[in-house]
Design a protein around this motif. Structure first.
Motif, PDB file in Angstrom:
ATOM      1  N   ILE A 219       0.843  -1.197   0.000  1.00 13.26           N
ATOM      2  CA  ILE A 219       0.000   0.000   0.000  1.00 13.26           C
ATOM      3  C   ILE A 219       0.880   1.251   0.000  1.00 13.26           C
ATOM      4  CG2 ILE A 219      -1.630   1.366   1.365  1.00 13.26           C
ATOM      5  CD1 ILE A 219      -2.858  -1.208   2.354  1.00 13.26           C
ATOM      6  N   ARG A 220       0.512   2.219  -0.824  1.00 12.18           N
ATOM      7  CA  ARG A 220       1.196   3.507  -0.879  1.00 12.18           C
ATOM      8  C   ARG A 220       0.210   4.603  -0.505  1.00 12.18           C
ATOM      9  NH1 ARG A 220       5.864   3.825  -4.035  1.00 12.18           N
ATOM     10  NH2 ARG A 220       5.235   5.928  -4.712  1.00 12.18           N
ATOM     11  N   ALA A 221       0.744   5.724  -0.067  1.00 10.87           N
ATOM     12  CA  ALA A 221      -0.105   6.826   0.382  1.00 10.87           C
ATOM     13  C   ALA A 221      -1.019   7.328  -0.731  1.00 10.87           C
ATOM     14  CB  ALA A 221       0.760   7.971   0.912  1.00 10.87           C
ATOM     15  N   ASP A 222      -0.510   7.366  -1.982  1.00  7.95           N
ATOM     16  CA  ASP A 222      -1.348   7.878  -3.074  1.00  7.95           C
ATOM     17  C   ASP A 222      -2.538   6.957  -3.340  1.00  7.95           C
ATOM     18  OD1 ASP A 222       0.229   5.824  -4.011  1.00  7.95           O
ATOM     19  OD2 ASP A 222       0.781   6.802  -5.897  1.00  7.95           O
ATOM     20  N   TRP A 223      -2.315   5.630  -3.184  1.00 10.03           N
ATOM     21  CA  TRP A 223      -3.425   4.673  -3.364  1.00 10.03           C
ATOM     22  C   TRP A 223      -4.477   4.864  -2.276  1.00 10.03           C
ATOM     23  CZ3 TRP A 223      -5.396   0.701  -0.296  1.00 10.03           C
ATOM     24  CH2 TRP A 223      -6.286  -0.175  -0.923  1.00 10.03           C
TER      25      TRP A 223
ATOM     26  N   GLU B  97      -6.483   7.981  -2.897  1.00  8.77           N
ATOM     27  CA  GLU B  97      -7.460   7.763  -3.975  1.00  8.77           C
ATOM     28  C   GLU B  97      -8.678   6.997  -3.463  1.00  8.77           C
ATOM     29  OE1 GLU B  97      -7.725   5.512  -8.333  1.00  8.77           O
ATOM     30  OE2 GLU B  97      -5.776   5.811  -7.347  1.00  8.77           O
ATOM     31  N   ARG B  98      -8.444   5.973  -2.613  1.00 10.63           N
ATOM     32  CA  ARG B  98      -9.564   5.205  -2.072  1.00 10.63           C
ATOM     33  C   ARG B  98     -10.438   6.062  -1.163  1.00 10.63           C
ATOM     34  NH1 ARG B  98     -10.924   0.832  -4.562  1.00 10.63           N
ATOM     35  NH2 ARG B  98     -11.846   0.017  -2.625  1.00 10.63           N
ATOM     36  N   LEU B  99      -9.843   7.070  -0.535  1.00 11.89           N
ATOM     37  CA  LEU B  99     -10.589   7.973   0.340  1.00 11.89           C
ATOM     38  C   LEU B  99     -11.149   9.170  -0.421  1.00 11.89           C
ATOM     39  CD1 LEU B  99      -8.179   7.990   3.443  1.00 11.89           C
ATOM     40  CD2 LEU B  99     -10.422   6.908   3.297  1.00 11.89           C
TER      41      LEU B  99
ATOM     42  N   SER C 259      -7.149  14.139  -2.816  1.00 10.61           N
ATOM     43  CA  SER C 259      -5.867  14.296  -3.485  1.00 10.61           C
ATOM     44  C   SER C 259      -4.785  13.929  -2.474  1.00 10.61           C
ATOM     45  CB  SER C 259      -5.674  15.740  -3.956  1.00 10.61           C
ATOM     46  OG  SER C 259      -5.561  16.605  -2.841  1.00 10.61           O
ATOM     47  N   GLU C 260      -3.602  13.582  -2.968  1.00  7.40           N
ATOM     48  CA  GLU C 260      -2.553  13.166  -2.037  1.00  7.40           C
ATOM     49  C   GLU C 260      -2.143  14.314  -1.114  1.00  7.40           C
ATOM     50  OE1 GLU C 260       1.842  10.961  -1.999  1.00  7.40           O
ATOM     51  OE2 GLU C 260       0.777  11.302  -3.901  1.00  7.40           O
ATOM     52  N   SER C 261      -2.130  15.537  -1.632  1.00  9.08           N
ATOM     53  CA  SER C 261      -1.740  16.679  -0.788  1.00  9.08           C
ATOM     54  C   SER C 261      -2.760  16.923   0.322  1.00  9.08           C
ATOM     55  CB  SER C 261      -1.584  17.938  -1.657  1.00  9.08           C
ATOM     56  OG  SER C 261      -2.810  18.244  -2.313  1.00  9.08           O
ATOM     57  N   VAL C 262      -4.063  16.815  -0.010  1.00 10.40           N
ATOM     58  CA  VAL C 262      -5.105  16.988   1.009  1.00 10.40           C
ATOM     59  C   VAL C 262      -5.026  15.863   2.041  1.00 10.40           C
ATOM     60  CG1 VAL C 262      -7.611  16.937   1.417  1.00 10.40           C
ATOM     61  CG2 VAL C 262      -6.674  18.271  -0.487  1.00 10.40           C
ATOM     62  N   PHE C 263      -4.766  14.652   1.552  1.00  9.58           N
ATOM     63  CA  PHE C 263      -4.650  13.494   2.436  1.00  9.58           C
ATOM     64  C   PHE C 263      -3.512  13.686   3.440  1.00  9.58           C
ATOM     65  CE2 PHE C 263      -2.706   9.131   2.909  1.00  9.58           C
ATOM     66  CZ  PHE C 263      -3.632   8.676   3.838  1.00  9.58           C
ATOM     67  N   ARG C 264      -2.347  14.119   2.953  1.00  9.53           N
ATOM     68  CA  ARG C 264      -1.196  14.302   3.855  1.00  9.53           C
ATOM     69  C   ARG C 264      -1.446  15.462   4.826  1.00  9.53           C
ATOM     70  NH1 ARG C 264       2.936  11.085   2.753  1.00  9.53           N
ATOM     71  NH2 ARG C 264       3.130  10.151   0.676  1.00  9.53           N
ATOM     72  N   ARG C 265      -2.118  16.500   4.357  1.00 11.93           N
ATOM     73  CA  ARG C 265      -2.440  17.608   5.249  1.00 11.93           C
ATOM     74  C   ARG C 265      -3.404  17.160   6.348  1.00 11.93           C
ATOM     75  NH1 ARG C 265      -3.495  21.047   1.655  1.00 11.93           N
ATOM     76  NH2 ARG C 265      -5.773  20.900   1.572  1.00 11.93           N
ATOM     77  N   SER C 266      -4.364  16.305   5.983  1.00 12.12           N
ATOM     78  CA  SER C 266      -5.318  15.785   6.972  1.00 12.12           C
ATOM     79  C   SER C 266      -4.610  14.926   8.014  1.00 12.12           C
ATOM     80  CB  SER C 266      -6.404  14.960   6.268  1.00 12.12           C
ATOM     81  OG  SER C 266      -7.133  15.751   5.351  1.00 12.12           O
TER      82      SER C 266
END
Length: 599
Positions: free
Chosen positions: A239-243, A246-248, A251-258
Motif C-alpha cells: 500500500i502507498r499513500a497515493d493509493w 485515492e480510495r478515500l 488528493s494526495e496533498s489533502v490526504f497528507r495535510r489531513s
C-alpha cells in the motif's frame, strides 16, 4: 450498529447479579457471561444484544425486574462517560450536556434535544436500537435523574417510541408514574422544579477530570477510514499513500495535510495494521514464507526485517512461541485471550506514548488527573514509606516520590490490572501489582541503575515493572489451566519454583507470554527482545548479568509478598540471595523492611 460496550456490559452484569440473587439463573446466564467480552469490545451487534437482553429479561418478569434493577446498576462500571454525567451539578446541567455529548453515552446518534417552557421541560431523543434496548436506555436516564435530584424525582409524561409495545411499558411504569403515550420520538416531560435541585454527588474536580478524557476517547474519523481502506487491500505491505488517498477520494496533498492535522503517521498506522495481522497468523502456526506472500512482502527476509523492527523479536521466534503454547492442550486459549484484549484506555495510551521532550511533571500530572482511578492509584503507591514522606498532592507523588518514568511505566501495569482484574481467579490482585513495583525498588537499591547506560535503564525498568504481567493471563478465568496454576501457586514455596513448574507442566514462560500482551498493545520493540532473552536465560545461573538480576528481583519480590508469612526471614528460602555480596544482601533486607513499613 455500534454499541457502547462498557454501558451495556454493566446492564448485563446487573441483570445477571439480580437473577442469581433471585435464584432463577440458568443456561441463558452462562450464555450471557460468555458474551460479555464481545459486548465490552463492542463486537456484538445491536440485534444480538437485544436478543441476549430478552433472554435475561423475559416479558413475564419485566415488571418484577424493574423494581430491583436500579439497585444493581453500577455507574462506576459504565465507563468515564457515565461517571461524567453522574458528577454534574443538577438535572439542568445534565440536560445541557446530553444535548452536547449524549450520543457517546449510548454509542449511537440519539439527537438529544430539550425545550424549556414556563412550567415544564421536554427532553427528546431518537433511538434506532431494538425495543428492549430502547426501554432500558430510558430506564437508565430516569435512574440518572434520580441520582442527581433524589429518589422522589419523577416525570409528568413519557413519550414512548411508536415501535415499543406494550405501552405503557411495565419496566417504565415501575420507575415512573408519568403518563406513557406513543410518540414519534422518545421524550420525558420534567417539571422545572427539579431542574435546579442540587445534586449531593456534584464534584467539580471529578467533572473536570472526566470531561477531557471523555472528549478524547473518540477515535479520529480519518484513522477509522484508513483502517477500513487497509482491510480492502489484498497486499497490505504494498500500500502507498497515493493509493490510500485515492480510495478515500482525496488528493494526495489533502490526504497528507489531513494526517498532519490529526497528528497521524501513515507509515506507523500501516505497520500497526500489517503486523497485527502477521502476529495473529504466526501465532496460529502459519509459515513465515506464506505470510510474507499473503501480506505482499517481496520475500521472507523483508517480512522478518520489518517484523523484528516493529516488535523486537523475529517472526520465527513468535511462531515458535505460538507453537509451544499450542503444543499443550488448552494453551491456544491464551492466544485467543490476548487477541481479544481491549485497547488501552485513551489517557493511559497518551501517557505511555508521551514523547521524551514532553515528559514534564506538568504534562504527566495533567494526563494522570484525567483518570481519577489512576490518580488515586498513584497517590496510594506514592504514600508507601519506601518512597519517602507522604505526598500532599499529585505533583509531589509523581515528581518527588515515584518519578516521571516510573509513573509512565505504572500506567501500563494499572491498565492491565483494570482490564483483567474482573476475570482474574487470583484473589489478591493487588499483591501481584505490588510485587512488580517492589521488584523495581529492589533493583534500584541492590544493583543500582548507575551501572547501566540510559538506554538500558529504560528497558530494565520496564522489564522489572511489567515483565511479569502475564500472571494475569495464567490466572484468567478463561485460561484452560487457571485452576492448575492456582493450585501450583498454593503448593510451591517460592516464586522461582512456581515459574519453573509452570513452564514444565504447561509450557508457559511468563516473560514470553508477556511479549504477546505487549505486542497486542503496541509496546516497545526493544523491551520485547529483552523479555525474549529473559525467557531463554537460565534461572539457575550464578553469573551476575542484568538478566539474572532482573529475575532475582522478581523472585525476591513475589516470594516476599505472596509466598512468605509476615516478617519471616526471606534469605534462607531463596538460595540466590545468599550468594550475593554482603552489601547487596543488606540492601535487599533494608528494602524489604522499608516496604513493610506503613508511611
Amino acid at each position: 450498529m455500534k454499541i457502547n460496550g462498557l454501558f451495556w456490559s454493566a446492564i448485563v452484569r446487573a441483570l445477571l447479579s439480580m437473577r442469581r440473587d433471585m435464584g432463577i439463573d440458568n443456561d441463558q446466564d452462562i450464555q450471557a457471561i460468555e458474551a460479555l467480552p464481545k459486548i465490552e469490545q463492542e463486537q456484538l451487534s445491536a440485534a444480538d444484544l437485544d436478543g441476549l437482553l430478552f433472554l435475561l429479561c423475559p416479558q413475564a418478569l419485566q415488571s418484577e425486574f424493574a423494581k430491583k434493577l436500579s439497585c444493581y446498576l453500577d455507574f462506576n462500571r459504565m465507563g468515564n462517560t457515565t461517571l461524567y454525567f453522574t458528577a454534574l451539578k443538577d438535572v439542568s446541567e445534565c440536560l445541557q450536556e446530553l444535548a452536547a455529548y449524549g450520543d457517546s453515552l449510548f454509542g449511537e446518534s440519539c439527537e438529544f434535544h430539550f425545550d424549556r417552557c414556563d412550567e415544564n421541560t421536554v427532553l427528546e431523543w431518537r433511538s434506532s436500537q431494538s425495543p428492549l434496548s430502547q426501554v432500558l436506555k430510558c430506564y437508565f436516564l430516569l435512574c440518572l435523574f434520580r441520582h442527581l435530584a433524589g429518589h422522589k424525582f419523577d416525570v409528568h409524561a413519557l413519550g414512548v417510541a411508536n415501535d415499543i409495545t406494550p405501552c405503557p411499558h411495565p419496566i417504565l411504569s415501575v420507575l415512573s408514574s408519568g403518563v406513557q403515550a406513543p410518540n414519534e420520538k422518545w421524550s420525558l416531560t420534567i417539571s422545572n422544579k427539579w431542574l435546579s435541585r442540587p445534586s449531593f454527588y456534584y464534584s467539580a474536580k471529578l467533572k473536570s477530570m472526566l470531561k477531557p478524557e471523555y472528549k478524547a476517547s473518540e477515535q479520529p474519523s480519518l484513522q477509522k477510514a484508513l483502517m477500513a481502506v487497509f482491510s480492502e487491500a489484498q497486499s497490505p505491505a504494498r500500500i502507498r499513500a497515493d493509493w490510500a488517498a485515492e480510495r478515500l477520494q482525496m488528493s494526495e496533498s489533502v490526504f497528507r495535510r489531513s494526517l498532519r492535522q490529526e497528528k497521524l503517521s501513515f507509515s506507523a498506522l500501516l505497520k500497526d495494521f500489517i503486523h497485527d495481522k502477521s502476529c495473529k497468523m504466526l501465532l496460529c502456526g502459519e509459515k513465515v514464507d506464506t505470510i510474507a506472500q499473503d501480506l505482499g512482502f517481496s520475500d521472507r527476509r523483508s517480512l522478518d526485517r520489518s517484523f523484528k523492527d516493529h516488535t523486537g523479536i523475529s517472526a520465527g521466534q513468535l511462531r515458535m512461541l505460538g507453537s509451544r503454547l499450542r503444543f499443550r492442550r488448552g494453551n491456544d486459549k491464551l492466544l485467543e485471550l490476548v487477541e481479544h484484549f481491549p485497547p488501552l484506555p485513551t489517557t493511559i495510551q497518551a501517557l505511555i506514548n508521551l514523547p521524551e521532550e514532553h515528559t514534564t511533571l506538568e504534562q504527566v500530572s495533567e494526563l494522570v488527573r484525567q483518570d481519577p482511578i489512576f490518580h488515586a492509584h498513584i497517590m496510594s503507591k506514592a504514600s508507601r514509606a519506601i518512597y519517602g514522606q507522604t505526598p500532599k498532592n499529585l505533583e509531589q507523588a509523581i515528581g518527588r516520590n515515584l518519578g516521571l518514568q516510573t509513573v509512565k511505566h505504572l500506567a501500563l501495569v494499572f491498565a492491565a490490572q483494570q482490564i483483567l482484574t474482573q476475570q482474574c481467579r487470583f484473589e489478591q490482585v493487588n499483591t501481584l501489582t505490588d510485587s512488580m513495583l517492589l521488584s523495581e525498588r529492589l533493583y534500584s537499591k541492590a544493583f543500582s541503575y548507575r551501572q547501566i547506560n540510559s538506554d538500558e535503564k529504560e528497558w530494565v525498568q520496564q522489564a522489572l515493572l511489567f515483565g511479569m504481567l502475564s500472571v494475569f493471563l495464567v490466572f484468567h478465568e478463561d485460561c484452560a489451566f487457571a485452576d492448575g496454576a492456582i493450585k501450583l501457586w498454593n503448593q510451591t514455596e517460592s516464586f522461582a519454583s512456581f515459574v519453573s513448574q509452570l513452564n514444565e507442566l504447561y509450557g508457559v514462560c511468563l516473560y514470553g507470554a508477556t511479549t504477546l500482551m505487549l505486542m497486542r498493545w503496541g509496546y516497545d520493540s526493544v523491551l520485547n527482545q529483552q523479555l525474549w532473552k529473559l525467557c531463554q536465560h537460565p534461572t539457575s545461573s550464578a553469573e551476575q548479568t542484568i538478566e539474572r538480576q532482573i529475575q532475582l528481583c522478581h523472585q525476591v519480590a513475589f516470594t516476599e509478598l505472596a509466598f512468605m508469612p509476615t516478617h519471616q526471614q526471606l534469605q534462607p528460602q531463596l538460595e540466590p540471595v545468599r550468594e550475593l555480596p554482603s552489601e547487596q544482601r543488606r540492601c535487599i533486607s533494608e528494602t524489604l523492611e522499608s516496604w513493610r513499613t506503613v508511611a
